[in-house]
Design an enzyme around this catalytic site. Structure first.
Site, short mmCIF file in Angstrom:
data_model
loop_
_atom_site.label_atom_id
_atom_site.label_comp_id
_atom_site.label_asym_id
_atom_site.label_seq_id
_atom_site.Cartn_x
_atom_site.Cartn_y
_atom_site.Cartn_z
CG ASP A 69 -1.96 1.05 1.26
OD1 ASP A 69 -1.75 2.12 0.67
OD2 ASP A 69 -3.01 0.81 1.88
N GLY A 88 -1.65 -4.40 -3.04
CA GLY A 88 -1.63 -2.98 -2.74
C GLY A 88 -2.77 -2.54 -1.85
CG HIS A 89 -5.19 1.71 -0.89
ND1 HIS A 89 -4.93 2.00 0.43
CD2 HIS A 89 -6.33 2.40 -1.20
CE1 HIS A 89 -5.85 2.83 0.90
NE2 HIS A 89 -6.71 3.08 -0.07
CG PHE A 90 -8.69 -0.42 -3.78
CD1 PHE A 90 -9.97 -0.28 -3.28
CD2 PHE A 90 -8.01 0.73 -4.15
CE1 PHE A 90 -10.57 0.97 -3.15
CE2 PHE A 90 -8.59 1.99 -4.03
CZ PHE A 90 -9.88 2.10 -3.53
#
Length: 283
Positions: free
Chosen positions: A237, A263-265
């Site tokens: 992230d 990552g983030h999602f």
């Protein structure tokens, strides 16, 4: 596969759109999304949990299909978003529930916990931050706006609202970007393109400093009430980095921390792994 229904609740005149699935009477699970998304980010996760849980995933005020009133009639702050969501849980009868928090959903859900700690049975934090060490250097231009909310510093944040920025949020840190469906990010960009949505989002980016100010209160809640905590984290992230996940153990030594190579999602690539972790954790 259990059916997901799509409903709207009247929360003291505020329309809150939400997804609902699972058996009424099963343990309750509230899913709170982040920026710039909506409840649709849980589209892959919900079907994997409906046999065990009664699930509700609202769109936060100003996001998705929920009301986005003008800034003249509604002040877009995290305090106000949390107040609406707190009343939403009361309106739909979510009296005691586990909460899944991601990104903006974290300061929203943690405010609910501060207000009514007895209602929270457990916390699943997927890249939902509550510690300053969890903030990456990517927050530097945002912090500049917090310190000096000038028109120039506000204008500099518009880069976070572009279609390219949304795609980057979805794919940065993902080993194979072709594994990320374009559907979620395109829907997010559709909502961001609505008239006035940019100013709403800039207001919230500016108010995020109120969340950082509350970090000590959130941490005190973790220490005092010791809710079961699962921190399941996309380790790549660019905004909320792994030390923010590890920090939960400082205030609750029994916290479970799991890192995923994404990552983030994280739900875009690891919904099944996250569902499995939730099932084991809440069992």
């Amino acid at each position: 596969m259990a059916r997901t229904t799509y409903r709207t609740a009247d929360v003291d005149g505020f329309k809150v759109f939400y997804r609902e699935a699972g058996r009424v009477g099963a343990p309750k699970l509230l899913l709170l999304h982040g920026f710039p998304s909506a409840g649709h980010m849980f589209r892959d996760l919900i079907p994997l949990l409906t046999d065990k849980f009664h699930i509700v995933a609202p769109d936060l005020p100003g996001f998705g299909q929920s009301d986005m009133p003008s800034r003249e009639t509604f002040s877009y702050s995290f305090d106000n978003i949390a107040r609406v969501i707190e009343r939403f849980t009361e309106v739909i009868g979510f009296d005691r529930f586990a909460v899944y928090v991601f990104d903006y959903g974290a300061p929203t859900g943690f405010r609910l916990a501060l207000s009514h700690p007895q209602r929270i049975t457990a916390i699943i934090s997927q890249n939902g931050n509550a510690y300053e060490e969890g903030l990456s250097d990517g927050w530097t231009p945002i912090k500049a706006y917090w310190q000096d909310p000038s028109p120039a510093n506000r204008e500099a944040l518009r880069g976070f609202l572009t279609p390219d920025a949304t795609r980057w949020q979805y794919t940065h840190g993902v080993p194979d970007p072709t594994a990320v469906s374009p559907d979620g990010q395109n829907l997010d960009n559709f909502y961001l393109a609505r008239l006035g949505a940019d100013e709403v989002q800039l207001d919230l980016i500016g108010d995020y400093k109120s969340n950082v100010a509350l970090y000590p209160a959130f941490q005190d809640y973790f220490r005092k009430h010791k809710p079961p905590i699962l921190a399941v984290w996309g380790k790549n992230d660019p905004f909320f980095i792994p030390p923010g996940a590890e920090a939960y153990k400082r205030d609750n030594p029994n916290a479970v921390v799991k890192f995923l190579d994404t990552g983030h999602f994280a739900l875009e690539t690891h919904a099944s792994e996250i569902a499995e972790a939730i099932r084991a954790f809440l069992a």
